[in-house]
Scaffold this motif. Structure first.
Motif, mmCIF file in Angstrom:
data_model
loop_
_atom_site.group_PDB
_atom_site.id
_atom_site.type_symbol
_atom_site.label_atom_id
_atom_site.label_comp_id
_atom_site.label_asym_id
_atom_site.label_seq_id
_atom_site.Cartn_x
_atom_site.Cartn_y
_atom_site.Cartn_z
ATOM 1 N N PRO A 163 9.896 -44.024 70.069
ATOM 2 C CA PRO A 163 10.415 -42.704 69.753
ATOM 3 C C PRO A 163 9.781 -41.638 70.627
ATOM 4 N N ALA A 164 10.589 -40.657 71.011
ATOM 5 C CA ALA A 164 10.076 -39.584 71.855
ATOM 6 C C ALA A 164 8.981 -38.807 71.119
ATOM 7 N N GLU A 165 9.168 -38.584 69.835
ATOM 8 C CA GLU A 165 8.167 -37.907 69.026
ATOM 9 C C GLU A 165 7.965 -38.724 67.757
ATOM 10 N N TRP A 166 6.745 -39.071 67.475
ATOM 11 C CA TRP A 166 6.438 -39.905 66.319
ATOM 12 C C TRP A 166 5.411 -39.156 65.475
ATOM 13 N N PRO A 167 5.856 -38.435 64.451
ATOM 14 C CA PRO A 167 4.896 -37.703 63.622
ATOM 15 C C PRO A 167 3.882 -38.668 63.022
ATOM 16 N N PRO A 168 2.602 -38.334 63.077
ATOM 17 C CA PRO A 168 1.582 -39.221 62.516
ATOM 18 C C PRO A 168 1.839 -39.511 61.029
ATOM 19 N N ILE A 169 1.555 -40.747 60.633
ATOM 20 C CA ILE A 169 1.691 -41.160 59.247
ATOM 21 C C ILE A 169 0.288 -41.379 58.700
ATOM 22 N N LYS A 170 -0.045 -40.703 57.616
ATOM 23 C CA LYS A 170 -1.378 -40.825 57.026
ATOM 24 C C LYS A 170 -1.278 -41.568 55.699
ATOM 25 N N ILE A 171 -2.076 -42.635 55.562
ATOM 26 C CA ILE A 171 -2.035 -43.455 54.353
ATOM 27 C C ILE A 171 -3.467 -43.713 53.881
ATOM 28 N N GLU A 172 -3.713 -43.457 52.599
ATOM 29 C CA GLU A 172 -5.009 -43.768 52.007
ATOM 30 C C GLU A 172 -4.956 -45.205 51.478
ATOM 31 N N LEU A 173 -5.860 -46.042 51.962
ATOM 32 C CA LEU A 173 -5.859 -47.457 51.602
ATOM 33 C C LEU A 173 -7.077 -47.814 50.756
ATOM 34 N N THR A 174 -6.882 -48.716 49.827
ATOM 35 C CA THR A 174 -7.982 -49.219 49.008
ATOM 36 C C THR A 174 -8.676 -50.366 49.735
ATOM 37 N N GLY A 175 -9.792 -50.797 49.195
ATOM 38 C CA GLY A 175 -10.475 -51.956 49.752
ATOM 39 C C GLY A 175 -9.602 -53.190 49.709
ATOM 40 N N SER A 176 -8.788 -53.305 48.658
ATOM 41 C CA SER A 176 -7.861 -54.438 48.547
ATOM 42 C C SER A 176 -6.817 -54.413 49.653
ATOM 43 N N ASP A 177 -6.290 -53.222 49.977
ATOM 44 C CA ASP A 177 -5.311 -53.097 51.053
ATOM 45 C C ASP A 177 -5.911 -53.537 52.392
ATOM 46 N N LEU A 178 -7.148 -53.109 52.643
ATOM 47 C CA LEU A 178 -7.809 -53.466 53.895
ATOM 48 C C LEU A 178 -8.030 -54.965 53.978
ATOM 49 N N ALA A 199 3.136 -65.334 56.154
ATOM 50 C CA ALA A 199 2.686 -64.879 54.843
ATOM 51 C C ALA A 199 3.198 -63.467 54.601
ATOM 52 N N VAL A 200 3.540 -63.182 53.355
ATOM 53 C CA VAL A 200 4.027 -61.864 52.950
ATOM 54 C C VAL A 200 3.169 -61.378 51.789
ATOM 55 N N ARG A 201 2.697 -60.157 51.885
ATOM 56 C CA ARG A 201 1.934 -59.515 50.819
ATOM 57 C C ARG A 201 2.554 -58.143 50.540
ATOM 58 N N LYS A 202 2.051 -57.456 49.536
ATOM 59 C CA LYS A 202 2.594 -56.140 49.201
ATOM 60 C C LYS A 202 1.477 -55.205 48.792
ATOM 61 N N SER A 203 1.646 -53.926 49.156
ATOM 62 C CA SER A 203 0.696 -52.888 48.789
ATOM 63 C C SER A 203 1.442 -51.698 48.208
ATOM 64 N N ASN A 204 1.014 -51.243 47.053
ATOM 65 C CA ASN A 204 1.638 -50.064 46.444
ATOM 66 C C ASN A 204 1.378 -48.815 47.265
ATOM 67 N N ARG A 205 0.253 -48.792 47.981
ATOM 68 C CA ARG A 205 -0.078 -47.626 48.810
ATOM 69 C C ARG A 205 0.895 -47.451 49.973
ATOM 70 N N ASP A 249 -14.660 -55.239 56.076
ATOM 71 C CA ASP A 249 -14.688 -55.323 54.619
ATOM 72 C C ASP A 249 -15.259 -54.006 54.102
ATOM 73 N N ALA A 250 -14.370 -53.102 53.694
ATOM 74 C CA ALA A 250 -14.791 -51.762 53.275
ATOM 75 C C ALA A 250 -14.165 -51.419 51.927
ATOM 76 N N SER A 251 -14.747 -50.448 51.254
ATOM 77 C CA SER A 251 -14.272 -50.069 49.919
ATOM 78 C C SER A 251 -12.991 -49.267 49.960
ATOM 79 N N GLN A 252 -12.747 -48.565 51.062
ATOM 80 C CA GLN A 252 -11.524 -47.766 51.207
ATOM 81 C C GLN A 252 -11.404 -47.320 52.655
ATOM 82 N N GLY A 253 -10.247 -46.768 52.995
ATOM 83 C CA GLY A 253 -10.043 -46.292 54.354
ATOM 84 C C GLY A 253 -8.856 -45.370 54.455
ATOM 85 N N THR A 254 -8.842 -44.559 55.501
ATOM 86 C CA THR A 254 -7.716 -43.670 55.780
ATOM 87 C C THR A 254 -7.080 -44.119 57.083
ATOM 88 N N LEU A 255 -5.818 -44.493 57.016
ATOM 89 C CA LEU A 255 -5.095 -44.981 58.195
ATOM 90 C C LEU A 255 -4.148 -43.898 58.681
#
Length: 285
Positions: A15-30, A69-75, A93-99
């Motif tokens: 895409p010519a312009e791709w607005p950043p996507i911010k997602i808060e992830l849990t340790g489980s998501d990571l 493999a397929v997994r799912k995240s509510n975040r 292996d972290a407790s949380q993260g911001t992607l």
């Protein structure tokens, strides 16, 4: 430029312009992202499969073309477009993260620092087409018991004699279910897994006496008459282990193995979450 190429080799337009996507992830998501990365392809001819797919609805998928493999995240449920993230094996292996996903890279901030992941501009294969719509046989087993099967058979899977007459070795096992005695088995032999590189030449036999190693555990056969035969599948044990690592079931969780026939994929499903699954292609030679 990619017209006429298979879907997994077509480049997805950047895409010519791709607005950043911010997602808060849990340790489980990571942990899920890191676990899935074991199934990412290392084949440079398959760049679309070299990362983990984040799909709308929160599904995450990884495949090397032989196992998936397929997994799912509510975040990730609010994600509006698909993104393929590379280098997910770097996720700690972290407790949380911001992607924060940008046009060409994604930045993961976590308590220990940050990781730079790549955004892969390719078209990921449609993973939904890989999952059969109907299965003929299903068997349930405790995840820790299945892990014990893998641990019991793996010491017997090393290459047992040098490649001769152009043969090569694959860590092949036979997965079988005995519906009468309610047992699930993985088996190998001293010549199992040897195949000729030249298909016209037979694999070189091991001159030592024949032996067969079998690991067994109890299981529950679902919806099967006790006398009905269930096909034996030949699978690559390494792929099976990687698929289980990507699923990452709790030791006391029950998983369900689904089978159609000897030439169709093996399905491994979580009984607590039907959208948590793995598909392993059989060895057919």
């Amino acid at each position: 430029a990619s017209a006429g190429l298979p879907p997994d080799k077509q480049r997805r337009p950047r895409p010519a312009e791709w607005p950043p996507i911010k997602i808060e992830l849990t340790g489980s998501d990571l942990k899920i992202l890191s676990s899935l990365s074991v199934l990412c392809s290392r084949d440079p001819q398959r760049p679309a499969m070299s990362g983990v797919l984040l799909a709308p609805g929160g599904r995450m998928c990884a495949t090397d073309g032989h196992a998936m493999a397929v997994r799912k995240s509510n975040r990730l449920a609010e994600l509006k477009k698909s993104v393929i993230l590379g280098n997910c094996q770097k996720i700690p292996d972290a407790s949380q993260g911001t992607l924060v996903i940008g046009a060409d890279e994604a930045v993961l901030q976590h308590p220990g620092g940050k990781e730079i992941l790549t955004v892969i501009h390719e078209t990921f294969p449609d993973y939904r087409r890989v999952v059969p719509g109907k299965w003929k046989h299903s068997t349930r087993v405790k995840a820790s018991d299945f892990a014990g099967l893998l641990e019991g058979i793996e010491p017997h899977l090393e290459s047992r004699h040098p490649a001769r007459n152009g043969s090569e070795y694959t860590p092949e096992v036979e997965l079988s279910v005995d519906p009468i005695h309610m047992t699930l088995s993985l088996a190998t032999g001293n010549n199992t897994g040897y195949w000729p590189i030249d298909q016209e030449a037979p694999p070189a036999p091991d001159p030592s006496p024949d032996w067969r190693q079998v690991a067994k555990t109890r299981c529950t056969v679902q919806k099967e008459p006790s006398s009905k035969s269930i096909p034996v599948l030949k699978v690559n044990c390494t792929l099976l282990r990687h698929a289980m690592a990507a699923l990452d079931p709790a030791p006391d969780e029950t998983i369900e193995l689904r089978i159609i026939d000897e030439t169709s994929p093996l399905g491994v499903f979580s009984t607590s979450d039907p959208e948590r699954l793995a598909i392993i292609m059989p060895i057919c030679r």
